[in-house]
Structure formats: C-alpha cells, structure tokens
Design an enzyme around this catalytic site. Structure first.
Site, short mmCIF file in Angstrom:
data_model
loop_
_atom_site.label_atom_id
_atom_site.label_comp_id
_atom_site.label_asym_id
_atom_site.label_seq_id
_atom_site.Cartn_x
_atom_site.Cartn_y
_atom_site.Cartn_z
N GLU A 255 0.83 -1.20 0.00
CA GLU A 255 0.00 0.00 0.00
C GLU A 255 0.86 1.25 0.00
O GLU A 255 1.97 1.26 0.54
CB GLU A 255 -0.90 0.00 1.24
CG GLU A 255 -1.71 -1.28 1.42
CD GLU A 255 -2.35 -1.40 2.79
OE1 GLU A 255 -2.46 -0.38 3.50
OE2 GLU A 255 -2.74 -2.54 3.16
N GLU A 366 -10.01 6.73 3.53
CA GLU A 366 -10.41 6.02 4.74
C GLU A 366 -10.28 6.97 5.92
O GLU A 366 -9.34 7.76 6.00
CB GLU A 366 -9.50 4.81 4.96
CG GLU A 366 -9.71 4.06 6.26
CD GLU A 366 -8.69 2.95 6.49
OE1 GLU A 366 -8.76 2.31 7.56
OE2 GLU A 366 -7.82 2.74 5.61
#
Length: 451
Positions: A255, A366
């Site tokens: 990520e 997020e």
C-alpha cells in the site's frame, strides 16, 4: 557526680529520641522517591509517563530500527533524517532477507497506455471537462519538507526518518506500534455494510478485480491536509494492491499514499507512507521502515515524511503520481513517486500470494471515526468536501491504472465504488480523455445529515 552522670544519660537518651524520627523520615523519603519512579513512571515523554522497564524495552526496539547514521539532517518541521548505510538499513533484519541481494538499479517504470476515444465514449461514467479547468501543479510542485535545508545524504547511504521514544509511547503498546489493527483494516471486506460503522473505519473507495493477473497499480492523487478531530483518529488516501483471502491470515497487501496520522507522528502533517502485510495484518508488516521489510533505495524521497505544499480550496491544487509495480526480472514490488523516483521496494519473498501477482486493486479514502463526544467525528476525508462539489473543491484520484504482464499501465475495464456512509463521505466515479478513469471523493464527516 552521680547527678551529673544521670544528666548525661538523659541527654543521650533525648538525642536518640530526636534522631530516630529524623532517620525514619529520611528513609521514608528515599523509599517514596524510588517507589514513585518505578510505579508512577518518569516524566520522560511529553505524551505520557512510562516506567523505567517500559522505557528500557522501547530503547532496545529503537536501537534495532534506528541504525547508526553516517550523517544526520534536521528537517524544518522537527523530523530527523538519518543517512544510513544502504546495506545496513532496517529491512535486512528480516529473517527472510538475511541473504537478500540489494537491488541497486531500479527497474524500468511501467509505461502508460492512454485510453482510446472509443473506450472513453463507451464508458457509462463519462464526464465533461467543464468542471475540471483549475490549474493543477504536479511533479515537483509538491515535494517534501525536509528538502528545504537543501542537504542530501552522501553516496552509499539512504535517508530514513528517525523514530523517537515519543513516537512509540503514543501507540497502544510496543507490539502495536506502526501497525494497522487486523479487524479494522479488513472490515470493509469482512463486515457487512450495515455493521461496518461499528469498527469505526469508514471508506469511500473504487476497486477493480480483473480476470487477468495484476502486476501493479497507479494513480495521480490530489494532495490535501484534512483536519483530524482527535489524535486517535486518522485520514488516509491511498492505493491498495492485494492478493489472497480477506478471511483469517491469508491476505497479502502492499500500500502507498498520503495520510494524516497524529498518533504515529505526533503532528497533523500530510505525509507520504507505505505499508505491507503478508498475513492479513496479524503480525507481519508495518508502516514505512518501522519494521524490517521495505527497502529504501532513493535518496530524494523518504517514506513517513511530510509533503508540502498541499492544495487549498481557494488556492492552487497539488497532486502526486504514485506507482506500485512488480519488477518482471526480480519480482520485487516497487514504489514509484512522481515520474522518475523509484523510492524502494518490498522483496517478493516477503509474500505468499503476491510472490506471483495481485488480484485486486483499491483506490480511495479512509477515516477512523471514534465518535468523540458521542457523535460522528468531524475528521475530514480528502479536502473535507463532498464528491459532488467537483474539481477545485473535492479531492480526486485521476488516471487510475493497472499494470499488466507487459509492464504497461492500462485503465481498469471494470471499476466499482463504495461509500460506507455517503452522508458523511461520498464518491463519484467518472471518465474522460484527459483524466481517464477518475473519481472525486471525501466529505466533512459530522454535519446535519451525518450526526
């Protein structure tokens, strides 16, 4: 004579009576001082107290990850950048990397294949350009704060952000430091949409899971500095490259993106980050170089450091290109930043499923909502504006791409979106010739429709 002797004895006895309480008072003071030092902790950190045993354990951990520096650079924002011998960086403490051969020459970056006009016309998310005319500054317009003193690491070394005692003390425990929590990180796939808010993590993401093997992903990501209501919360905008199952400890993930994460860094700066896990966030992996795994190669870009400048609603827009791709020769997973910086890589043998290829890619935002004061958090996602407000106000990911077996970047042929609570954070997927597959996303969190 006898009277004199009696008087002397009385005097001696009186002195003993006086000295005894003084002795016990002195002893008690010393005992209490030591007791407070051991039980209550020492004022060692500005964030919290810690016992001497805790501090000793933290220092041993820091001695492992903060390698001896050849040179040290002080960043204007307070970060310390250590120039570490590239052969002695933290990554090589991983047991799977003991005999790893450092990849000194970065691989060729994937080549971008632009969408053909007929592909754009056939996309149901097509958009016009009328709302996308603001000046955007890409590339070196948005750089890293530590560059401001114009000092760079010498040859043979790599720059790594130094970790402090305060950094560790902000974590729930030494074990949790620098890690995502499994239940939280996997919630978007393992918890039903009705229950996802119970985990506290809320998403506005786009995803693609093609039938062909995936060897990387890319996007140009708009840079902002969202406000975070309390230090226990966070706001993230990132790319996930995934393989394996979301159940148990099977998932592999690499990520990268930007985030505001006060508990990790002690401030509210927008920072470049990377993350990895080989077991569904159970015990492997971490942010940046806070554990062995990610190999730093580039001398210009440091993971975990602040990015500046960032976009403002009434000012200029800034963005960065982020690439994650698998080197066809070594099979290592590389991170690219902007167009020419191969920052570093995750060695292929850290993984099980990703040792071969990825099967799913996600892009988006997020937020962690801890419901401070009993209401939804006001922590922002992206720019803090809803997706429907469009360019110049809402944050965006543009030119989404998937890397194929030929090391070419292609637009995803099938993309779905998800917003856990569109009254708090929303997403709007679009397509056109210039921005390819792109989306606006984000929101303010708490508002009359998001109580």
């Amino acid at each position: 004579m006898g009277g004199l002797l009696k008087r002397k004895r009385r005097s001696s006895s009186s002195s003993s009576v006086v000295l005894l309480p003084l002795f016990w008072a002195f002893f008690l003071a010393i005992f209490l001082e030591r007791l407070v030092g051991v039980v209550s902790g020492l004022e060692y950190s500005k964030d919290k107290q810690a016992s001497s045993l805790t501090l000793e354990r933290i220092q041993k951990h820091l001695d492992k990850i903060n390698k001896p520096a050849v040179m040290t650079i002080e960043s204007p924002d307070g970060d310390i950048i250590d120039c570490i011998d590239k052969w002695k960086q933290p990554a090589f403490d991983h047991p799977l990397l003991k005999n790893h051969k450092l990849q000194l020459v970065p691989p060729e970056m994937p080549k971008v294949r632009r969408m053909k006009e007929e592909e754009v016309k056939g996309d149901k998310h097509i958009s016009s350009r009328k709302n996308e005319e603001r000046v955007v500054i890409s590339g070196r317009g948005a750089w890293q704060v530590w560059h401001q003193n114009r000092t760079r690491c010498p040859e043979g070394t790599v720059p790594i952000r130094r970790t402090t005692v305060d950094d560790v003390l902000r974590a729930q425990s030494l074990y949790d430091f620098g890690k995502k929590q499994p239940r939280m990180a996997l919630a978007r796939h393992t918890v039903s949409p009705d229950d996802v808010n119970a985990t506290g993590h809320e998403y506005a993401i786009a995803s693609s899971s093609p039938s062909e093997a995936v060897y990387g992903a890319s996007a140009t990501i708009n840079l902002w500095n969202p406000s975070v209501q309390v230090k226990e919360e966070m706001s993230i905008s990132q790319i996930w490259v995934l393989a394996g199952s979301f159940e148990g400890s099977d998932l592999n993930s690499v990520e990268a993106g930007w985030h505001v994460l006060p508990n990790l860094y002690g401030d509210n700066s927008t920072r470049l980050f990377v993350y990895w896990t080989a077991d569904g966030y159970q015990s492997t992996g971490c942010y940046n170089t806070l554990c062995p795994g990610f190999v730093q190669v580039d001398k210009e870009i440091v993971v975990g450091t602040a990015i500046a400048p960032v976009s403002t609603i009434s000012g200029k827009l800034y963005e960065s290109n982020i690439f994650i791709w698998k080197d066809p020769k070594t099979e290592n997973w590389w991170l690219g930043y902007e167009n020419n910086n191969a920052v570093g890589y995750w060695p292929s043998n850290l993984f099980t499923h990703l040792a071969a290829n990825a099967t799913l890619v996600e892009w988006g935002g997020e937020v962690l909502n801890t419901k401070p004061n009993g209401a939804h958090t006001s922590t922002q996602m992206g720019s803090g504006r809803f997706a429907q407000e469009g360019n110049g106000k809402a944050s965006y990911f543009r030119n989404l791409g998937l890397v194929d077996s030929n090391n070419d970047i292609n637009p995803p042929q099938s993309t779905s979106t998800r917003a856990d609570n569109s009254n708090c954070y929303s997403i709007n997927l679009l397509n056109n010739n210039d921005w390819g597959t792109h989306f606006f996303y984000g929101g303010p969190g708490f508002n009359p429709n998001c109580p």
